[in-house]
Design an enzyme around this catalytic site. Structure first.
Site, PDB file in Angstrom:
ATOM      1  N   CYS A 210      -1.205   5.742   2.498  1.00 47.18           N
ATOM      2  CA  CYS A 210      -0.132   5.210   1.655  1.00 47.18           C
ATOM      3  C   CYS A 210      -0.351   3.709   1.496  1.00 47.18           C
ATOM      4  CB  CYS A 210       1.255   5.539   2.212  1.00 47.18           C
ATOM      5  SG  CYS A 210       1.645   4.765   3.795  1.00 47.18           S
TER       6      CYS A 210
ATOM      7  N   ARG B  48       5.254   6.414   5.018  1.00 48.48           N
ATOM      8  CA  ARG B  48       4.903   7.778   4.599  1.00 48.48           C
ATOM      9  C   ARG B  48       3.662   8.339   5.286  1.00 48.48           C
ATOM     10  NH1 ARG B  48       4.442   6.223  -1.460  1.00 48.48           N
ATOM     11  NH2 ARG B  48       3.732   4.368  -0.351  1.00 48.48           N
TER      12      ARG B  48
ATOM     13  N   ASP C 244       9.359   7.910  -2.238  1.00 43.13           N
ATOM     14  CA  ASP C 244       9.012   6.713  -1.460  1.00 43.13           C
ATOM     15  C   ASP C 244      10.262   6.079  -0.827  1.00 43.13           C
ATOM     16  OD1 ASP C 244       8.119   4.353  -0.385  1.00 43.13           O
ATOM     17  OD2 ASP C 244       6.905   3.808  -2.130  1.00 43.13           O
TER      18      ASP C 244
HETATM   19  P1  4NP Z   1       4.538   2.992   3.055  1.00 40.14           P
HETATM   20  O1  4NP Z   1       5.815   2.142   2.671  1.00 40.14           O
HETATM   21  O2  4NP Z   1       3.491   2.707   1.987  1.00 40.14           O
HETATM   22  O3  4NP Z   1       5.058   4.386   2.964  1.00 40.14           O
HETATM   23  O4  4NP Z   1       4.135   2.574   4.425  1.00 40.14           O
HETATM   24  C1  4NP Z   1       5.791   0.831   2.228  1.00 40.14           C
HETATM   25  C2  4NP Z   1       5.640  -0.163   3.166  1.00 40.14           C
HETATM   26  C3  4NP Z   1       5.640  -1.484   2.762  1.00 40.14           C
HETATM   27  C4  4NP Z   1       5.816  -1.772   1.423  1.00 40.14           C
HETATM   28  C5  4NP Z   1       5.969  -0.770   0.486  1.00 40.14           C
HETATM   29  C6  4NP Z   1       5.941   0.550   0.907  1.00 40.14           C
HETATM   30  N1  4NP Z   1       5.837  -3.119   1.008  1.00 40.14           N
HETATM   31  O5  4NP Z   1       6.039  -3.365  -0.190  1.00 40.14           O
HETATM   32  O6  4NP Z   1       5.665  -4.015   1.863  1.00 40.14           O
END
Ligand code: 4NP
Length: 152
Positions: free
Chosen positions: A8, A14, A127
């Site tokens: 991800c 995720r 998300d």
């Molecule tokens: P992940 O979630 O990709 O599911 O780990 C996110 C974690 C950080 C960010 C966006 C999504 N961010 O913009 O920092």
């Protein structure tokens, strides 16, 4: 051996959820000998001076509510050398697919997938970073993992 890398953007919500849910499912199916399971980020934002962030608290909490622990998991960034070490790179959304292809300079052995393509409702995993709904993300990821396991 099936070597699975979940991917991800940040590797704090995720893909760690997918790694932990899938590992538990594989263990419960008595198939742990058949799998190497990991997860990583397309962005290096959560890895500071070589040290990855822990799983984001609400993701950790929803896993705990389902009897699973995220203890010890730290964010790592996907890098080009990972391509040969895994059989499948299972992405949470279409943006991840584009980023993974960029990191690998393509996908010569057709290893990149979307998790929800293993369900009857293909598309992005909801998300939770944007929706705030970790239960919906858990449900999507759980279904995707069930589909992935039965496909392997
Ligand atoms: P992940 O979630 O990709 O599911 O780990 C996110 C974690 C950080 C960010 C966006 C999504 N961010 O913009 O920092």
């Amino acid at each position: 051996m099936n070597r699975i890398m979940f991917v991800c953007l940040g590797n704090i919500c995720r893909s760690p959820m997918a790694e932990i849910i899938f590992r538990d499912m594989v263990n419960k199916a008595g198939r742990s000998d058949e799998f190497v399971i990991s997860s990583s980020a397309t962005s290096g934002e959560n890895v500071i001076n070589g040290v990855g962030a822990s799983v984001y608290y609400p993701a950790k909490k929803i896993l705990e509510e389902h009897g699973l622990s995220a203890q010890g998991k730290r964010a790592v960034k996907l890098n080009a050398a990972d391509y040969d070490d895994y059989d499948l790179f299972v992405c949470m959304d279409s943006g991840n697919v584009r980023s993974v292809r960029r990191i690998f300079g393509g996908d010569k052995d057709d290893k990149i997938r979307m998790l929800m393509d293993f369900t009857s409702r293909p598309g992005d995993v909801s998300d939770p970073w944007y929706t705030g709904n970790f239960q919906t993300a858990y449900k999507d990821i759980y279904e995707g993992c069930e589909g992935l396991l039965s496909a392997l």
